[in-house]
Design a protein around this motif. Structure first.
Motif, PDB file in Angstrom:
ATOM      1  N   ARG A  89       0.800  -1.230   0.000  1.00 35.15           N
ATOM      2  CA  ARG A  89       0.000   0.000   0.000  1.00 35.15           C
ATOM      3  C   ARG A  89       0.831   1.276   0.000  1.00 35.15           C
ATOM      4  O   ARG A  89       0.337   2.321  -0.408  1.00 35.15           O
ATOM      5  N   THR A  90       2.078   1.206   0.421  1.00 35.11           N
ATOM      6  CA  THR A  90       2.908   2.413   0.356  1.00 35.11           C
ATOM      7  C   THR A  90       3.406   2.597  -1.079  1.00 35.11           C
ATOM      8  O   THR A  90       3.335   3.690  -1.637  1.00 35.11           O
ATOM      9  N   LYS A  93       0.220   3.326  -3.262  1.00 32.79           N
ATOM     10  CA  LYS A  93      -0.653   4.389  -2.766  1.00 32.79           C
ATOM     11  C   LYS A  93      -2.155   4.225  -3.017  1.00 32.79           C
ATOM     12  O   LYS A  93      -2.771   5.010  -3.727  1.00 32.79           O
ATOM     13  N   SER A  96      -4.429   7.387  -2.015  1.00 36.04           N
ATOM     14  CA  SER A  96      -4.384   8.719  -2.613  1.00 36.04           C
ATOM     15  C   SER A  96      -5.559   8.944  -3.576  1.00 36.04           C
ATOM     16  O   SER A  96      -5.405   9.475  -4.657  1.00 36.04           O
ATOM     17  N   CYS A  99      -6.039   5.456  -7.931  1.00 34.83           N
ATOM     18  CA  CYS A  99      -4.652   4.977  -8.006  1.00 34.83           C
ATOM     19  C   CYS A  99      -4.484   4.254  -9.331  1.00 34.83           C
ATOM     20  O   CYS A  99      -4.481   3.027  -9.385  1.00 34.83           O
ATOM     21  N   SER A 254      -7.980   4.412   4.585  1.00 34.89           N
ATOM     22  CA  SER A 254      -7.117   3.486   3.817  1.00 34.89           C
ATOM     23  C   SER A 254      -7.690   2.074   3.785  1.00 34.89           C
ATOM     24  O   SER A 254      -7.579   1.378   2.771  1.00 34.89           O
TER      25      SER A 254
END
Ligand code: A3P
Length: 319
Positions: A89-90, A93, A96, A99, A254
């Motif tokens: 997930r980093t 993203k 945001s 995606c 998230s």
């Protein structure tokens, strides 16, 4: 690719020919479970007994590896998508907003998380990246998975829904669609445990017992719980695989973004690449709980419930 698999099939020729077989259904029995052997569908040897033997002999797990284990048709695709999205997930993203570059928007969860006992993995083990899937029963897993203390997440599902999902799946992957398998026949074999990887019940209880014996290493999830209480189950999964959601992530949505990304509606739209031998569309049918009542007779339901009751006797496991 096929050359390597042919070598593997040849390597285990004698071992396989000594196994008990059921020639009517092209199955053989190995370590208490039934398997297909050789190149058995679309010239592929995925999940064949030879592929399992090769992974048992050749695969070396790392302590950091995570395995997503399941019996077919219990929610493997969904679990793969969720675990992949959580762990990445980093990098991708999901939080945001839109995606557009997320791999799950263009490729199948099965291409993001390979099966250990598949040709593509056996031919190229380096592409796993620490997250792998398997349909191998707990007691037949490559020894290094247990000795390295790898984490294993198992997903299981109501056997009646598994049978119906399996039956539809089989009829879609068959080469000869002019003679589809009748539900009566699929029921008969499933209830006798004679499916590739069967018996379903022994597969499930093997992982269930392991989750009781090694709760820090084996997490047992149910498709039905994931449907009913998705947010909590996804948080449980994230924590178990060493990537818990932070308070901030819980607050900023998230968890919900990952659930939306991996949801049936979204993934079933993405996975429609009909150019493949086996379109990934095949892994998405209805994605609901209890659909089996629309197909099974009362007698079939009673028989399956009775088997489940007997096999789960003394276990805190019900459907
Ligand atoms: P149905 O045939 O009952 O619809 P597997 O991934 O282990 O092959 O399991 C396939 C089953 O999971 C199918 O069940 C499929 O529709 C369902 N499924 C696939 N992706 C899903 C998702 N993202 N959410 C919920 N169910 C999903």
């Amino acid at each position: 690719r096929k050359a390597k698999m042919s070598i593997i099939i040849e390597r285990y020729k004698d071992k396989v020919s000594a196994l008990p077989t059921n020639d009517d259904h092209h199955l053989c029995r190995y370590e208490g479970f039934w398997y297909c052997h050789g190149f058995w569908y679309h010239s592929k040897a995925d999940f064949s007994v030879e592929a399992i033997m090769a992974s048992q002999e050749d695969f070396q797990a790392l302590p950091t590896d995570i395995f997503l284990a399941s019996y077919p048709k219990t929610g493997t695709t969904w679990l793969k998508a969720l675990a992949f999205a959580i762990l990445n997930r980093t990098k991708f993203k999901t939080n945001s907003g839109s995606c557009p570059t997320h791999p799950l928007l263009t490729i199948s969860p099965h291409d993001c998380v390979p099966f250990l006992e598949s040709e593509s993995f056996l031919n190229n083990p380096s592409y796993a990246n620490g997250l792998m899937a398997t349909h191998i029963p707990y007691t037949s897993l490559p020894k290094s998975i247990i000795s390295s203390d790898c984490r294993i997440v198992y997903i299981c599902r109501n056997p009646k829904d598994v049978l119906i999902s399996f039956w539809h799946f089989l009829n879609k992957v068959r080469d000869d669609i002019s003679t589809p398998t009748k539900l009566d026949d699929a029921f008969e074999l499933f209830s006798k445990g004679m499916n590739a990887g069967g018996s379903f019940w022994d597969h499930m209880t093997g992982y269930y017992m392991a989750s009781l014996e090694r709760p820090n290493k084996v997490l047992f999830l149910k498709y039905e719980d994931l449907k009913k209480d998705t947010e909590n189950e996804v948080k449980k999964l994230a924590k178990f695989i060493g990537n818990p959601f932070t308070e901030e992530e819980e607050y900023d949505g998230s968890v919900q973004k990952i659930i939306g990304l991996c949801g049936f509606e979204n993934l079933s739209k993405v996975n429609k690449d009909t150019s493949k031998v086996l379109s990934d569309d095949i892994y998405f049918r209805k994605g609901i709980v209890g659909d089996s009542v629309n197909y099974l007779t009362t007698e079939m339901i009673q028989i399956l419930d009775k088997i489940t009751k007997e096999k789960c006797d003394g276990l805190d496991l019900s459907f």
